[in-house]
Design a protein around this motif. Structure first.
Motif, PDB file in Angstrom:
ATOM      1  N   GLY A 254      44.119  47.577  44.534  1.00 46.13           N
ATOM      2  CA  GLY A 254      44.137  46.456  44.772  1.00 46.13           C
ATOM      3  C   GLY A 254      45.083  45.557  44.541  1.00 46.13           C
ATOM      4  O   GLY A 254      45.078  44.231  45.534  1.00 46.13           O
ATOM      5  N   ARG A 255      46.523  45.666  44.805  1.00 48.39           N
ATOM      6  CA  ARG A 255      46.845  44.430  45.505  1.00 48.39           C
ATOM      7  C   ARG A 255      47.101  44.192  47.098  1.00 48.39           C
ATOM      8  O   ARG A 255      47.687  43.104  47.027  1.00 48.39           O
ATOM      9  N   LEU A 256      47.065  45.930  47.045  1.00 48.12           N
ATOM     10  CA  LEU A 256      46.766  45.286  48.458  1.00 48.12           C
ATOM     11  C   LEU A 256      45.819  44.723  48.820  1.00 48.12           C
ATOM     12  O   LEU A 256      45.121  43.820  50.386  1.00 48.12           O
ATOM     13  N   SER A 257      44.353  44.876  48.327  1.00 50.35           N
ATOM     14  CA  SER A 257      43.344  43.992  49.093  1.00 50.35           C
ATOM     15  C   SER A 257      44.042  42.791  49.003  1.00 50.35           C
ATOM     16  O   SER A 257      42.649  41.663  49.010  1.00 50.35           O
ATOM     17  N   ASP A 258      44.267  42.321  47.933  1.00 49.97           N
ATOM     18  CA  ASP A 258      44.344  40.901  47.803  1.00 49.97           C
ATOM     19  C   ASP A 258      45.654  39.810  48.785  1.00 49.97           C
ATOM     20  O   ASP A 258      45.355  38.742  49.105  1.00 49.97           O
ATOM     21  N   ARG A 259      46.293  40.586  49.757  1.00 45.31           N
ATOM     22  CA  ARG A 259      47.224  41.062  50.580  1.00 45.31           C
ATOM     23  C   ARG A 259      46.098  40.780  52.257  1.00 45.31           C
ATOM     24  O   ARG A 259      46.776  40.113  52.796  1.00 45.31           O
ATOM     25  N   PHE A 260      45.083  41.263  52.252  1.00 51.65           N
ATOM     26  CA  PHE A 260      44.092  41.609  53.251  1.00 51.65           C
ATOM     27  C   PHE A 260      42.860  41.529  52.902  1.00 51.65           C
ATOM     28  O   PHE A 260      42.502  40.879  52.131  1.00 51.65           O
ATOM     29  N   ASP A 261      41.806  41.024  53.944  1.00 51.09           N
ATOM     30  CA  ASP A 261      40.641  41.094  53.794  1.00 51.09           C
ATOM     31  C   ASP A 261      40.418  42.664  53.024  1.00 51.09           C
ATOM     32  O   ASP A 261      40.354  43.156  53.365  1.00 51.09           O
ATOM     33  N   ARG A 262      39.634  42.006  51.838  1.00 52.20           N
ATOM     34  CA  ARG A 262      39.462  43.475  51.107  1.00 52.20           C
ATOM     35  C   ARG A 262      38.288  44.237  51.412  1.00 52.20           C
ATOM     36  O   ARG A 262      38.204  45.081  50.306  1.00 52.20           O
ATOM     37  N   ASN A 313      33.083  39.426  43.433  1.00 50.92           N
ATOM     38  CA  ASN A 313      34.392  37.829  42.537  1.00 50.92           C
ATOM     39  C   ASN A 313      34.257  37.002  43.297  1.00 50.92           C
ATOM     40  O   ASN A 313      34.208  35.772  43.291  1.00 50.92           O
ATOM     41  N   ASP A 314      34.365  37.006  44.527  1.00 53.19           N
ATOM     42  CA  ASP A 314      35.377  36.545  45.569  1.00 53.19           C
ATOM     43  C   ASP A 314      34.503  36.031  46.630  1.00 53.19           C
ATOM     44  O   ASP A 314      34.237  34.844  47.307  1.00 53.19           O
ATOM     45  N   GLU A 384      41.950  32.750  49.290  1.00 54.55           N
ATOM     46  CA  GLU A 384      40.820  31.838  48.171  1.00 54.55           C
ATOM     47  C   GLU A 384      39.904  33.866  47.653  1.00 54.55           C
ATOM     48  O   GLU A 384      39.209  33.193  47.003  1.00 54.55           O
ATOM     49  N   GLN A 385      40.614  35.070  48.105  1.00 53.34           N
ATOM     50  CA  GLN A 385      39.801  35.593  47.099  1.00 53.34           C
ATOM     51  C   GLN A 385      40.633  35.593  45.992  1.00 53.34           C
ATOM     52  O   GLN A 385      42.156  34.941  45.618  1.00 53.34           O
ATOM     53  N   GLN A 386      40.021  36.337  44.883  1.00 58.25           N
ATOM     54  CA  GLN A 386      40.339  36.381  43.194  1.00 58.25           C
ATOM     55  C   GLN A 386      41.021  37.296  43.414  1.00 58.25           C
ATOM     56  O   GLN A 386      41.222  38.396  44.309  1.00 58.25           O
ATOM     57  N   LEU A 387      42.373  37.022  42.608  1.00 51.99           N
ATOM     58  CA  LEU A 387      43.060  38.535  41.477  1.00 51.99           C
ATOM     59  C   LEU A 387      42.059  40.042  41.588  1.00 51.99           C
ATOM     60  O   LEU A 387      41.264  39.356  41.206  1.00 51.99           O
ATOM     61  N   PHE A 388      42.795  41.065  42.415  1.00 54.72           N
ATOM     62  CA  PHE A 388      42.312  42.193  41.875  1.00 54.72           C
ATOM     63  C   PHE A 388      42.555  42.052  40.467  1.00 54.72           C
ATOM     64  O   PHE A 388      44.068  42.154  40.112  1.00 54.72           O
ATOM     65  N   GLN A 389      41.545  42.592  38.800  1.00 56.37           N
ATOM     66  CA  GLN A 389      42.194  43.012  37.954  1.00 56.37           C
ATOM     67  C   GLN A 389      41.625  44.973  38.188  1.00 56.37           C
ATOM     68  O   GLN A 389      40.327  44.998  38.203  1.00 56.37           O
ATOM     69  N   SER A 390      42.550  45.355  38.016  1.00 58.19           N
ATOM     70  CA  SER A 390      41.857  47.002  37.722  1.00 58.19           C
ATOM     71  C   SER A 390      41.014  46.553  36.554  1.00 58.19           C
ATOM     72  O   SER A 390      41.565  47.165  35.429  1.00 58.19           O
ATOM     73  N   ALA A 403      35.752  38.831  33.535  1.00 58.31           N
ATOM     74  CA  ALA A 403      35.784  37.991  33.727  1.00 58.31           C
ATOM     75  C   ALA A 403      36.631  36.872  33.349  1.00 58.31           C
ATOM     76  O   ALA A 403      37.220  35.827  34.636  1.00 58.31           O
ATOM     77  N   GLU A 404      36.419  36.641  31.872  1.00 56.75           N
ATOM     78  CA  GLU A 404      37.037  35.702  31.264  1.00 56.75           C
ATOM     79  C   GLU A 404      38.866  35.916  32.440  1.00 56.75           C
ATOM     80  O   GLU A 404      39.845  34.762  32.438  1.00 56.75           O
ATOM     81  N   ASP A 405      39.396  37.447  32.243  1.00 60.67           N
ATOM     82  CA  ASP A 405      40.675  37.327  33.010  1.00 60.67           C
ATOM     83  C   ASP A 405      40.376  36.883  34.515  1.00 60.67           C
ATOM     84  O   ASP A 405      41.567  35.781  34.793  1.00 60.67           O
ATOM     85  N   MET A 406      39.959  36.987  35.202  1.00 57.20           N
ATOM     86  CA  MET A 406      39.994  36.455  36.268  1.00 57.20           C
ATOM     87  C   MET A 406      40.152  35.077  36.488  1.00 57.20           C
ATOM     88  O   MET A 406      40.794  34.401  37.821  1.00 57.20           O
TER      89      MET A 406
END
Length: 410
Positions: A254-262, A313-314, A384-390, A403-406
């Motif tokens: 998930g954190r990897l997907s926050d840094r690159f094209d998900r 969500n992005d 502009e990507q939303q942060l990943f949430q497991s 969703a509220e957390d994001m």
């Protein structure tokens, strides 16, 4: 984190005990049906019945909860589930077990809706991520640990069902004795399939494929392991390691997907899952090798659902995320209902290897679809990507918490 978890410790303890007492039932029932010589398609139908009950329950349980309150509804759902667990030992007929699996799924959905809406009520803007993380840890640790209760059935076939009923009954205590205020059920209107696809084609296709893949695995994974010659203790270890692998890799991927094209991370996860599935289907590995590669399979396959939700969500506004996320839970459930029949049909036609062959085919198809989407649509800028949430794949109610957390993190 400890203080946040302690504030909802009664709910976390309840879900841990519940999953320990119920999480191994799907494996146990598949093994028992297989041992009784029941055809693969009937085993798959039993799993489909469970996922159907889970899906319908997630849509209808809130009506009962709103009428009688969380504590009474929770007690009712768990009591029904406990009685159903005992009924397996009394009524040893495949047709009855299919009905009981539907009841189990409906009751489990009611439990999830109760606990998740309660967690949402107790969570605050500062600890929402921690509460969700603690909930996932309790849920998956209970499910993984409960697999080892399978070993108790070697000398006493009815004992695992009895222990399941005992644990489910004990799980009532933390909730019945709590002094936490009961929340109000929040009405959720899921996005339609059309809106979900328009917003994120890869999100919905990936979620649907992942539901079918994991539905097939949960239904027939234990049967596959038995048919290649592994014993009951190894079945329990294999299933537990797959779940543990899934938990271990969700956050790093998930954190990897926050840094690159998900999308590229999603495609890579589908591609690796396809390759691992092909290896399991084609190679004759020793028991330790099968267990090890199974954990790798779980690591990438289990990460796909939260990655697909994050990708969807992005492309959405904050006020759309609850409806979209709850719609994706239902999309996953539709895939999970179809998966057992797909997996069991493949095993009937091609033998044990058919299970992972069809899982690999589904995964490869989703990877190819993802590649096509990268050509058709520009990527969302990483900033502009939303942060990943497991997050777990339970009911639409968890979408409120997630969703509220994001929204608060963005």
């Amino acid at each position: 984190m400890i203080a946040s978890a302690l504030s909802v410790r009664a709910l976390l303890l309840a879900i841990f005990i519940l999953m320990a007492g119920s999480g191994f039932l799907s494996t146990l029932i598949a093994i028992r049906l297989e041992s009784a010589g029941v055809p693969s398609l009937i085993i798959g139908l039993a799993a489909t019945s469970y996922f159907t009950g889970l899906t319908l329950g997630s849509l209808r349980a809130e009506l009962l909860i709103a009428r009688i309150g969380h504590i009474r509804a929770f007690a009712a759902f768990v009591t029904v589930f406990s009685a159903s667990s005992l009924a397996y030992a009394i009524l040893e007929l495949p047709t009855i077990w299919i009905v009981l699996r539907f009841i189990d799924g409906f009751a489990m959905a009611g439990v999830f809706v109760c606990l998740e809406s309660w967690l949402n009520r107790q969570a605050t803007p500062t600890n929402r991520s921690t509460v969700l993380a603690a909930y996932m840890i309790a849920l998956y640790c209970g499910q993984a640990g409960g697999q080892f209760l399978l070993n108790l059935g070697q000398d006493a076939p009815d004992l695992p069902f009895m222990i399941s009923a005992v644990l489910l009954s004990i799980a009532l205590l933390p909730v019945l004795l709590t002094r936490m205020e009961q929340p109000q059920i929040e009405a959720i209107t899921p996005f339609s399939i059309r809106k979900l696809y328009a917003a994120s084609p890869l999100g919905i296709i990936g979620t649907l494929a992942n539901g079918a893949m994991l539905g097939a695995f949960y239904a027939m994974g234990a049967v596959y392991v038995q048919r290649i010659g592994m014993g009951l203790a190894q079945v329990a270890l294999f299933t537990s390691c797959v779940i543990a692998g899934g938990v271990a890799l969700q956050y790093p991927l998930g954190r990897l997907s926050d840094r690159f094209d998900r999308r590229r991370v999603i495609i890579a996860c589908f591609a690796i899952t396809a390759a691992v599935s092909a290896a399991i289907a084609a190679l004759e590995l020793p028991a330790i090798g099968t267990i090890a590669i199974g954990s790798v399979f779980g690591g990438f396959a289990f990460a796909l659902y939260p990655l697909c939700v994050a990708h969807s969500n992005d492309h959405l506004d904050e006020d759309q995320r609850v409806g979209a996320s709850s719609g994706l839970v239902l999309t996953y459930s539709v895939g999970a209902m179809a998966g057992p029949m797909i997996g069991s049909s493949a095993m009937s036609a091609f033998g044990p290897a058919g299970l992972f062959a069809v899982i690999g085919a589904l995964s490869a198809g989703a990877a190819l679809f993802g590649i096509w989407r990268t050509v058709r649509r520009a990527a969302v800028p990483t900033g502009e990507q939303q942060l990943f949430q497991s997050l777990p794949r339970t009911t639409p109610m968890v979408a409120v918490l997630e969703a509220e957390d994001m929204g608060e993190d963005s």
